[in-house]
Scaffold this active site. Structure first.
Site, PDB file in Angstrom:
ATOM      1  CG  ASN A 183      15.106  -7.106  -4.372  1.00  0.00           C
ATOM      2  OD1 ASN A 183      14.306  -6.920  -5.289  1.00  0.00           O
ATOM      3  ND2 ASN A 183      16.190  -8.281  -4.819  1.00  0.00           N
ATOM      4  CB  ILE A 184      16.078  -1.438  -6.479  1.00  0.00           C
ATOM      5  CG1 ILE A 184      17.047  -3.017  -6.709  1.00  0.00           C
ATOM      6  CG2 ILE A 184      16.157  -0.758  -5.057  1.00  0.00           C
ATOM      7  CD1 ILE A 184      17.980  -1.885  -7.301  1.00  0.00           C
ATOM      8  CB  CYS A 242      18.126  -2.248   3.779  1.00  0.00           C
ATOM      9  SG  CYS A 242      18.219  -0.606   2.240  1.00  0.00           S
ATOM     10  CG  ASP A 264      24.402  -0.997  -0.967  1.00  0.00           C
ATOM     11  OD1 ASP A 264      25.845  -2.159  -0.033  1.00  0.00           O
ATOM     12  OD2 ASP A 264      24.248  -1.401  -1.920  1.00  0.00           O
ATOM     13  NE  ARG A 272      15.470  -3.101   0.788  1.00  0.00           N
ATOM     14  CZ  ARG A 272      16.268  -3.964   0.512  1.00  0.00           C
ATOM     15  NH1 ARG A 272      14.730  -5.391   0.524  1.00  0.00           N
ATOM     16  NH2 ARG A 272      17.140  -4.124  -0.221  1.00  0.00           N
ATOM     17  CE  LYS A 295      22.796   3.093  -5.602  1.00  0.00           C
ATOM     18  NZ  LYS A 295      24.264   2.099  -6.807  1.00  0.00           N
ATOM     19  NE  ARG A 319      18.379   2.589  -6.099  1.00  0.00           N
ATOM     20  CZ  ARG A 319      19.068   1.877  -6.525  1.00  0.00           C
ATOM     21  NH1 ARG A 319      19.844   1.823  -7.752  1.00  0.00           N
ATOM     22  NH2 ARG A 319      20.243   1.402  -4.890  1.00  0.00           N
TER      23      ARG A 319
END
Lengths: 666, 621
Positions: free
Chosen positions: B273-274, B336, B338, B342, B378, B382
């Site tokens: 994840n981010i 992924c 949302d 990814r 986004k 981001r």
């Protein structure tokens, strides 16, 4: 060597190609050679043959291999040939267990795994072979590759006898051999070293010393008798002169003595020598002792044996297992760090000569290992002539062959002492590769040349890399009749680098600690930094001084040599080959257009010679070209990533729910 | 401006981050409304856009002054020493304010004026037309149609207005499915492969929890697989690690149950994840900021940062997509959580492997516009365009660019653009100079009236495209040549020109590509010379002077094909004045004349470094 193949007539039936003088020793049929393919193993049936030159596998269905891609191939060594000297380790598989094979066997394995020095891995299944044949072939292969050998048993000699007429040298080949006074004089003249240095023939017939070549160069005022005093030890021998007059010299250390009297004599001898070369017209001398404070041969040996394991992969499962830890495994081998240290040392010496106008004297026990390595690297960086193919070959001839590098022992060709096996020459080629890789336009040759050169270390039809000294070569090559008494296979009782155990242990410990300190701080002398930075901040003159980048990320893995047999590492239609072929294509176009223009200019009808399109269809070439042919590619969409999860060092983050979670101070 | 107290400070020192001898340059520091500018004693200018500043730090006072360290989003790190603490403090405070804007309207794009009129600006915005792009892919067709369900952003706020769905899909199905998907992001078309008639679709995770089902969603997935006439099963790719997906089930989200959907094959691919990505990049940068990297520190640091492993995971997922379509002819649905991080990475990279159009300069812009901008990656969050939640910042798009860079390294002939193009795009996702990357979704962009108030980046890049051309590009290749990248660890390397792009001391001075680009430049100059000479000859001819000489000259200069010009360039270059002194060894053998000629051809007469930085500075002025 790789040649373009003029559509060689391939015989349909599988026959063994024998070189002149080559003899079959033993063979076995219905051997299954495994082909690495995904993880499912299947294979090809055929004959396994062992001759006095190579181990060869002859597949029953050879025709499948004869496709267009084989236009580039090694003419001496086929795809399934292993020269006896190329064998590194042999393993047997007994009931799924892998064991190293050597000596007399009580039980014979069902599978034979051969690791080669050029990093190929062969797997032969013997389950379907007659027991008698298994015994014969396995013990034959083990005996002929692993057992100590006599020098006169080298295939070299039988080949030379049988193929005598082939030894005529190509007139176009101007590699300077440095086996005559004339060659040395020519080199002195070329580098303008003849003002202060003279070629001497005091060792003609190897009367003074068997370690040194028959002819070499020393400072002019030095009396020739001095050479005889300690059999050439303690004598500054000239390697090369820089355009500013400073020179690179080497010296083998005087024998270590306990007796004070002798020590006194040695000291006064050295004082006299130093006096001579410290006086004008000679520049200030800086002594670089390569035996201490620099690499030890054992470090090189250990590093390479770890490093090569990364590439000696038995199957693709094993490959993916090690691939996860690739970077740390690579690092822990410290092979790349050793390369970096060699390059750094060479830059330091270059700086002394180029910027400070100093002479540099390399000192080593026998002046035949790291001396060869460092002095050739320095010349390669400073002398553009060495970056031509002929110049490079002459350099190897001068510094390595005539410099008395013990190829026979360092490659362990005779299997007499595993401890002496150290890949110093390979380390040199790897350093050269770094330079070629970083500055391709500065070299006349490519990495493929270096790769093929590294392979020829193990092909005993070229005599270049099969002797410990020029003396050994001369005595053996000239008197190769069997009737003669056996010449000592080790001509010079070398002081090995493994002296008393404790001594080397201490030295090694100290050496390690010191080198660690030097490395990690990386605070090099200001001179060096300034020289290095200022060179790198200017545009490169490929015909002048050439320095490599030595920052960590710049030292790379010589993929062509080390990864070429691993199908997992190939990129279809990509890699450097793609760049090269595009450039070649463009150059061919330029050339043919140029020809057309010339034609028009002279307004005469010259026969239109089509430039041979060597790398046509580049889109389908593999990045492993020219060493591996197109390999299969798996068809099913699969994710090789599954292994990654096992590492999970980011557990805490990964366990968090995705994008919504407040993670504190991440 | 109200935040600026000091506009000019003299005698400021700029330290070289990687120099071990602590070299520094002395000069003057200027603070403008948009940039921080440093001009050293050699009049070399360093421009830093306020929006590029990620963090400013004031270190403890030293004898020589007050150190100020600025970290930028484009990985530039500058270390100033300001003589007086007072000045340092002023600049520090100003930069803190200027680098973190609270409102979109304060961003540079709203004040940037490249001297174009309204119609030129509008034309710029119309350069990339996604409807045109779907037409190029071959939709709408008998299987796929344009849906107007989201025309008013009623179904999904973060999707674009125009969406393509299987032609049998009715509005109730769409509404039903969107209610079953996180943020209403129901399955829609991302890429259609004309030859294989297979599609890449994208969505967000289903709100399945442990057992929930949704008939409409199941129906929509079936419609997607039916839209592929060749292969009836489809892959559903969840790009998350299985662990994460399972954890989501407890929150009423999760992943598709294979039993509930007919004809799907489910697959996890394990991209982190981010948050993991953000901290991984942080580690990577720490490793590489050490002075004088030794071989040892470098590789262990590289491995422990995990960065290349993450890049590999994204790449593997894209390869999975490409293989599913090429080898099995199967459609793929990607999601992924949302479906905007990814999913964007994997869908766009998968399309890039499949379709050579996306490997051209224009095509790459279209790809970014489609899979990233329009589908609501986004960007503002981001990239941290505004002073917002730092946990939302993550280098997702940077990762995508890095994947593309690895592909350009592995397939040097496959891309029309070069590395500089990728770097320039990266520069501008953070610069806030153009409107393209502002906001988090299309709806927001429309509300901001970006098309009226700001300019689009793409026409400026296209105008400059000569800088971004890959000299090795083979344009002849077939449209559907698939790239099959290699993903063994050996194939991945540290992208120095991205993460160290401003560190000159570590920069490779030049590559073969630069040499070729420079030769091209020289060619052009020579061509111009030829033209000049020709016109002179003509003039002379008119004067009826020496006729024979003219003929001779015309023969040797003959501009025809570009390749021929290259050879001309080789010849003439030796005649060009060589500015620096050749470091040739005087005593080198006369025997290698041939070689010395060769070396001379390659040496010199090229600018020291292709100054990307300078280009940027100029563009951002």
């Amino acid at each position: 060597e790789i040649h373009t193949n003029e559509k060689e007539v391939t015989e349909k039936e599988v026959t063994l190609h024998l070189l002149p003088g080559e003899q079959v020793l033993c063979e076995a049929s219905t051997v299954l050679k495994y082909v690495q393919e995904d993880s499912s193993q299947h294979g090809v049936y055929g004959r396994l043959v062992c001759t006095d030159f190579k181990i060869a596998f002859l597949g029953d269905d050879e025709s499948a291999l004869d496709n267009d891609e084989t236009q580039f191939k090694n003419k001496v060594i086929g795809e399934n040939d292993i020269t006896l000297h190329c064998v590194d380790q042999i393993y047997g598989v007994f009931d799924e267990k892998k064991k190293t094979l050597f000596g007399q066997l009580k039980k014979y394995p069902e599978k034979l795994i051969i690791h080669c020095k050029d990093l190929r891995v062969f797997q032969f299944c013997l389950r379907y072979t007659k027991e008698e044949e298994v015994k014969r072939i396995v013990s034959g292969i083990i005996h002929h590759t692993q057992a100590p050998k006599l020098l006169k048993r080298l295939f070299l000699f039988s080949y030379a006898t049988a193929a005598e007429n082939n030894t005529v040298t190509d007139p176009k080949n101007h590699t300077v051999m440095f086996d005559s006074l004339k060659d040395w004089c020519w080199e002195l003249e070329r580098t303008k070293g003849n003002m202060k240095y003279k070629a001497v023939s005091v060792n003609e017939g190897y009367e003074v010393c068997e370690r040194l070549p028959a002819y070499f160069v020393i400072p002019t005022p030095l009396p020739e008798e001095n050479v005889q005093r300690f059999q050439g030890h303690g004598i500054p021998i000239w390697c090369w002169s820089c355009h500013n007059g400073s020179a690179l010299l080497k010296m083998s250390a005087l024998p270590k003595e306990q007796d004070d009297g002798i020590l006194q004599i040695q000291k006064s001898f050295l004082d006299r020598i130093y006096k001579t070369i410290h006086r004008p017209p000679y520049e200030i001398v800086k002594t670089e002792d390569l035996s201490s404070n620099f690499l030890s041969l054992q470090e090189i040996q250990t590093a390479y044996s770890k490093f090569k394991q990364l590439f000696l992969i038995d199957n693709s499962t094993e490959f993916w297992d090690t691939d996860i830890k690739w970077f740390s495994l690579l690092e822990s081998s410290s092979w790349l760090d050793i390369i970096r240290r060699c390059l750094k040392k060479a830059i330091e010496i270059t700086e002394c000569m180029e910027a400070q106008n100093m002479n540099v004297l390399l000192l080593e026990e026998n002046a035949s290992d790291l001396c060869c390595l460092i002095s050739s690297l320095v010349q390669l960086m400073m002398d553009p002539h060495c970056r031509t193919r002929i110049g490079f070959q002459s350099l190897i001839q001068k510094e390595w062959v005539m410099g008395g590098h013990c190829f026979l022992d360092r490659c362990n060709h005779l299997r007499q002492n595993d401890k002496e096996e150290v890949p110093v020459f390979l380390l040199f080629l790897d350093c050269v590769w770094q330079l070629v890789h970083q500055h391709p336009p500065a070299f006349e040759f490519t990495e493929t040349y270096l790769t093929v050169l590294s392979d020829s270390l193990y092909i005993p039809i070229f005599s270049t890399f099969f002797f410990n000294s020029p003396h050994q070569k001369d005595t053996n090559m000239h008197q190769r009749q069997l009737s003669l008494p056996l010449t000592q296979s080790k001509s010079s009782p070398k002081r090995g680098f493994f002296r008393e155990e404790t001594d080397h242990l201490i030295k090694n410990l100290l050496g390690k600690r010191i080198s660690k300190l030097i490395n990690s701080s990386d605070e090099l002398q200001d001179n060096f930094r300034e020289f290095y930075d200022s060179w790198h901040s200017k545009p490169t003159d490929y015909h002048g001084l050439l320095l490599p980048h030595i920052e960590g990320p710049e030292i790379k893995v010589w993929a062509q040599r080390y990864l070429r047999w691993i199908p997992e590492a190939q990129i279809l239609g990509g890699g450097r080959v793609a760049t090269m072929s595009k450039l070649l294509e463009m150059m061919e176009e330029v050339q043919s257009l140029q020809e057309k223009i010339d034609e028009r200019h002279h307004s005469q009808q010259a026969p239109q010679a089509e430039a041979p399109c060597l790398l046509r269809n580049s889109a389908r070439l593999s990045s492993l070209f020219p060493f591996a042919l197109l390999q299969r590619h798996s068809s099913k969409p699969v994710l090789p990533t599954s292994g990654w999860k096992a590492l999970g060092d980011e557990d805490d983050l990964a366990k968090q729910e995705d994008e919504f979670v407040d993670l504190g101070d991440v | 401006m109200e935040h600026i107290r000091t506009t000019k400070v003299e005698q400021v020192k700029l330290l070289d981050r990687f120099s071990t001898s602590n070299k520094s340059l002395t000069g003057t520091l200027y603070l403008t409304a948009t940039h921080l500018l440093f001009i050293d004693s050699h009049q070399k200018e360093t421009w830093i856009l306020h929006h590029h500043i990620a963090s400013v730090e004031k270190l403890a006072l030293t004898t020589s002054g007050c150190p100020l360290v600025i970290q930028c989003k484009n990985f530039r790190i500058v270390h100033f020493i300001v003589p007086r603490e007072r000045d340092c403090h002023d600049i520090y405070n100003s930069l803190l304010q200027l680098s973190k804007q609270a409102k979109y309207e304060d961003l540079y794009a709203f004040s940037y004026n490249p001297k174009q009129n309204d119609s030129e600006r509008l034309q710029g915005w119309q350069l990339i037309d996604l409807a045109e792009e779907y037409k190029r892919m071959g939709v709408p067709n008998s299987h796929w149609e344009l849906s107007d369900a989201n025309r008013e952003y009623k179904i999904c706020e973060t999707y674009p207005r125009e969406l393509y769905v299987p032609w049998t899909t009715s509005k109730p199905i769409i509404v039903g499915s969107s209610k079953f998907r996180s943020k209403g992001r129901f399955p829609v078309l991302s890429y259609y492969h004309k030859d294989k008639k297979a599609a890449i679709c994208r969505c967000s995770q289903p709100l399945s929890g442990f057992s929930a089902r949704c008939m409409e969603d199941e129906h929509l997935l079936q419609a997607i697989s039916k839209a592929n006439p060749v292969n009836r099963y489809m892959y559903v790719v969840d790009t998350r690690p299985k662990l994460n997906a399972m954890a989501n089930r407890a929150a009423g989200k999760g992943y598709e149950n294979e039993d509930n959907y007919s004809s799907i094959r489910f697959q996890f691919v394990g991209i982190e994840n981010i948050h993991v990505m953000r901290s991984s990049l942080q580690k990577l940068l720490e490793v590489n900021s050490t002075k004088g990297l030794s071989v040892n520190d470098f590789y262990s640091g590289l491995e422990s940062s995990g960065w290349l492993r993450h890049i590999k995971a994204v790449m593997d997922a894209a390869i999975f997509l490409a293989k599913a379509i090429m080898v099995e002819n199967a459609s793929v649905l990607v999601h992924c959580s949302d479906g905007w991080d990814r999913t964007s990475q994997v869908c766009s990279l998968g399309s890039l492997l499949l379709d050579s159009y996306y490997r051209t300069i224009k095509g790459f812009m279209v790809l970014i516009e489609k899979d990233w901008i329009s589908f609501g990656h986004k960007f503002s969050e981001r990239c941290g365009h505004l002073d917002g939640d730092p946990k939302e910042v993550s280098p997702v798009f940077t990762q995508f660019l890095e994947c593309v860079w690895h592909l350009t390294e592995q397939f040097p002939q496959a891309f029309e653009f070069n590395e500089a193009f990728l770097l320039q795009i990266h520069e501008h996702i953070h610069s806030c100079q153009f409107g393209n990357f502002l906001g988090n979704c299309q709806k927001e962009r429309e509300e901001l009236k970006l098309r009226e108030k700001t300019y689009s980046l793409w026409p400026f890049l296209l105008e400059d495209q000569k800088k971004y051309l890959n000299p090795l590009y083979s344009s002849k290749s077939h449209r559907f040549i698939v790239l099959e990248p290699n993903t063994v660890s050996f194939s991945f390397k540290f992208w120095r020109n991205m993460y160290h792009q401003f560190d000159r001391t570590l920069h490779p001075r030049q590559s073969v590509f630069n040499i070729i680009m420079n030769m091209n430049e020289q060619n052009k100059q020579l061509e111009k010379d030829i033209k000049d000479l020709e016109s002179k000859i003509k003039q002379r001819k008119n004067k009826q002077t020496d006729d024979i000489l003219t003929k001779e000259l015309l023969h040797s200069v003959h501009p025809e094909s570009p390749t021929f010009k290259t050879s001309l360039c080789f010849k003439e270059q030796t005649l060009l004045p060589v500015n620096d002194s050749l470091r040739t060894i005087e005593g080198s053998s006369p025997a290698d004349n041939r070689y010395s000629e060769y070396a001379e051809e390659f040496s010199k007469s090229e600018p020291a470094v292709v100054s990307l930085e300078y280009g940027v500075a100029r563009m951002t002025c």
